[in-house]
Design an enzyme around this catalytic site. Sequence first.
Site, PDB file in Angstrom:
ATOM      1  CB  SER A  65      -0.963  -0.044   1.181  1.00 47.20           C
ATOM      2  OG  SER A  65      -2.022   0.868   1.006  1.00 47.20           O
ATOM      3  CG  HIS A  87      -5.488  -2.955   0.540  1.00 47.98           C
ATOM      4  ND1 HIS A  87      -5.161  -2.256  -0.606  1.00 47.98           N
ATOM      5  CD2 HIS A  87      -4.750  -2.396   1.534  1.00 47.98           C
ATOM      6  CE1 HIS A  87      -4.275  -1.314  -0.309  1.00 47.98           C
ATOM      7  NE2 HIS A  87      -4.012  -1.381   0.977  1.00 47.98           N
ATOM      8  CG  ASP A  98      -6.094  -2.944  -3.704  1.00 45.43           C
ATOM      9  OD1 ASP A  98      -6.673  -2.129  -2.958  1.00 45.43           O
ATOM     10  OD2 ASP A  98      -5.002  -3.459  -3.432  1.00 45.43           O
TER      11      ASP A  98
END
Length: 516
Positions: free
Chosen positions: A237, A485, A455
């Site tokens: 991320s 995610h 995602d």
Amino acid sequence: MTRFIRWAALGTAAALLVTGCSGGSSDDDKGGRKTGRAQSSDESSGTADSALPSSLTSQKLDWGRCKATADSSAPGSDWQCATLKVPLDWSKPDGETIGLALIRTKARGDNRIGSLLFNFGGPGGSGVSTMPAYAATVSLLRERYDLVSWDPRGVGAGGGIRCRSDKEIQAAESVDVSPDTPAEETAYFEDAADFGKGCAKDAGKLLAHVSTTDTARDMDLMRQVLGDKKTHYFGISYGTELGGVYAHLFPKNVGRLVLDAVVDPSADAVGHAENQARGFQRALDDYLKSTDQDPERGSQKIADLLKEIDATPLPTSSGRKLTQTLAVTGIILPLYSQDSWPTLTSALEAAEQGDGSELLALADGYNERDPSGRYGTTTHSQRVISCLDDKQRPTAAETKKLLPEFEKISPVFGDFLGWDTAGWCHDWPVAGQHETPEVSAPGAAPVLVVGNTGDPATPYEGARKMADELGEDVGVVLTWRGEGHGAYGSGSDCVDSAVNAYLLTGTVPRDGRICS
């Protein structure tokens, strides 16, 4: 105030809802290429390490048993912790220093490659708290790597910044983050300014030195002190943005870098918000399809429910009220993992019956609120880091012009993410550094960029953008047609084996390889 932009959640709240994955994946391309270019751990780093004082580069880490943190109990005896000394201000490496908390577990096998650094995202996630819990997911990598993570500056034991007390945080949950009236708008911006003042009071001079660039420089000092000639890194991320910035600053020091759940480096603050509106709406559409609902009608039904809650917050079993803001937060969290979709179904059904308890519990998980009313500070660190990074400061008037487009992108999340662009860094005590991060890394070793088509938080398109920005022969895209995610460790044998082969043997998959 809750923000969704670049929020990792893999190692924090969302992980509590993930029940584990099984099964394999097909692969449209079994071939791979192996490269020795800048992959060998004994190659020269090509950087002027001597430019830094020996008090930094020659420091010896005093590894010892790890203690419990505010977020987690003490890990087992396999784990060691230490403190790395880094400059407060990287423009003055001979000046004042601060300490960063590190955690590691040593490689099990004899054929050790070096250290593998992990950043779990946020920004603001604690690596010291998260690494032991994540170790099972990357257990195969421990055969050849020391698994290492840390609390970046401004995070956790790295000078963790707390901008508000628990009582003040709970009181602020009543602020409407998608204001509908002049009074709500005034309260929204006053709350934002008050938050920034609290951060400045707690952080002091550290507030101007918690940028992604500062942390990337910390990483390269970490490499030197750990004794690694190349940096091997796994970023998730926001950790992908950090990895890209590191590759730009130190291209000759890039070893094997994996970037999973990729932030679009070409997007500014408004662009990130638009990307997330698309990503979360896309995930919500997929969720609605899985329950045999038409996405358009289902989304409108949820949007109508949120309007009702805005007018009349729902009662809960705790005695607290479920506000519209908390309800949106509660919907967001289970979209991070497909395994949590049934939880969302139950919570929405309860809310439609007038009970906000389940959505409030989900929101509390996202906001790191425990049953005693104590809140974590990940979102505090996230805000101080991103507001130092982001130069863009949309005004209320500019945001209002953007709202129709945000609402068109997502009838459920658009309004909230649109207003967020104006409120997140409103009246912030320090100026932002850039419109978008620089991640070009000519001459760096291949960087594996992993994108997941479903995602919600870091939409898939960001993976290709990151690879393009890294440059030709550097960014290599691996795609997973999945949900949730992140891709690695999410149930795809195809993804996991490709990433493992890259990190363990240096085999780089063909750019554009798809796991489905």
